[in-house]
Scaffold this motif. Structure first.
Motif, PDB file in Angstrom:
ATOM      1  N   SER A 173       2.032  10.794  -1.382  1.00 59.88           N
ATOM      2  CA  SER A 173       1.181   9.846  -0.680  1.00 59.88           C
ATOM      3  C   SER A 173       2.038   8.828   0.050  1.00 59.88           C
ATOM      4  O   SER A 173       3.093   8.412  -0.441  1.00 59.88           O
ATOM      5  CB  SER A 173       0.264   9.133  -1.689  1.00 59.88           C
ATOM      6  OG  SER A 173      -0.560   8.190  -1.050  1.00 59.88           O
TER       7      SER A 173
ATOM      8  N   TRP B  62       1.131   5.293   1.358  1.00 62.99           N
ATOM      9  CA  TRP B  62       0.014   4.359   1.285  1.00 62.99           C
ATOM     10  C   TRP B  62       0.363   2.996   1.889  1.00 62.99           C
ATOM     11  O   TRP B  62       1.367   2.392   1.541  1.00 62.99           O
ATOM     12  CB  TRP B  62      -0.407   4.171  -0.176  1.00 62.99           C
ATOM     13  CG  TRP B  62      -1.565   3.259  -0.299  1.00 62.99           C
ATOM     14  CD1 TRP B  62      -1.548   1.974  -0.743  1.00 62.99           C
ATOM     15  CD2 TRP B  62      -2.914   3.543   0.077  1.00 62.99           C
ATOM     16  NE1 TRP B  62      -2.815   1.450  -0.675  1.00 62.99           N
ATOM     17  CE2 TRP B  62      -3.664   2.381  -0.179  1.00 62.99           C
ATOM     18  CE3 TRP B  62      -3.554   4.666   0.596  1.00 62.99           C
ATOM     19  CZ2 TRP B  62      -5.024   2.310   0.070  1.00 62.99           C
ATOM     20  CZ3 TRP B  62      -4.908   4.597   0.843  1.00 62.99           C
ATOM     21  CH2 TRP B  62      -5.631   3.446   0.579  1.00 62.99           C
TER      22      TRP B  62
ATOM     23  N   ARG C 120      -7.918   4.631  -2.049  1.00 71.07           N
ATOM     24  CA  ARG C 120      -6.829   5.477  -2.543  1.00 71.07           C
ATOM     25  C   ARG C 120      -7.275   6.199  -3.809  1.00 71.07           C
ATOM     26  O   ARG C 120      -7.736   5.596  -4.763  1.00 71.07           O
ATOM     27  CB  ARG C 120      -5.594   4.627  -2.858  1.00 71.07           C
ATOM     28  CG  ARG C 120      -4.380   5.494  -3.152  1.00 71.07           C
ATOM     29  CD  ARG C 120      -3.163   4.665  -3.399  1.00 71.07           C
ATOM     30  NE  ARG C 120      -3.078   4.437  -4.824  1.00 71.07           N
ATOM     31  CZ  ARG C 120      -2.570   3.366  -5.390  1.00 71.07           C
ATOM     32  NH1 ARG C 120      -2.124   2.401  -4.655  1.00 71.07           N
ATOM     33  NH2 ARG C 120      -2.526   3.255  -6.692  1.00 71.07           N
TER      34      ARG C 120
ATOM     35  N   GLU D 141      -2.153  10.799   5.655  1.00 70.73           N
ATOM     36  CA  GLU D 141      -2.035   9.342   5.556  1.00 70.73           C
ATOM     37  C   GLU D 141      -1.030   8.797   6.565  1.00 70.73           C
ATOM     38  O   GLU D 141      -1.280   7.783   7.224  1.00 70.73           O
ATOM     39  CB  GLU D 141      -1.630   8.946   4.138  1.00 70.73           C
ATOM     40  CG  GLU D 141      -2.711   9.195   3.125  1.00 70.73           C
ATOM     41  CD  GLU D 141      -2.260   9.059   1.686  1.00 70.73           C
ATOM     42  OE1 GLU D 141      -3.144   8.910   0.825  1.00 70.73           O
ATOM     43  OE2 GLU D 141      -1.028   9.095   1.412  1.00 70.73           O
TER      44      GLU D 141
END
Length: 99
Positions: A85, A87, A96, A15
């Motif tokens: 994560s 994000w 997601r 990510e």
């Protein structure tokens, strides 16, 4: 107080790499990515010393901390913090996976 070791999950690494690639391609330079990396490093230094700064999520194990338009999900396991994560909140939340 000893600092906790920070490790990144493969998902979080992917990510983060996607965020950097997006900005590098859009801006034609790595300047913003390096600035963002410095901000991430500052956050991780704070997190390694104060691991409870993030709020607990619904599962009561994972924590999340806000960094501008990003959410950093992590879990505390003994003397290490695993980043689960990284994000970007501007993305479609359907992309997601549930954390």
């Amino acid at each position: 107080m000893a600092k906790n070791k920070i490790i990144w999950s493969s998902r979080a690494n992917i990510e983060l790499k996607e965020v950097f690639e997006f900005y590098n391609n859009r801006n034609g330079t790595t300047d913003y990515s390096f600035k963002l990396l410095e901000e991430i490093d500052d956050l991780l230094n704070t997190l390694s010393e104060s691991e409870f700064i993030g709020r607990l999520t619904e599962n009561k194990k994972t924590r999340v901390v806000v960094m501008k338009v990003y959410l950093v999900f992590y879990e505390i396991n003994k003397n290490r913090i695993e980043i689960l994560s990284f994000w970007d909140n501007r993305q479609d939340t359907k992309k997601r996976l549930k954390i």
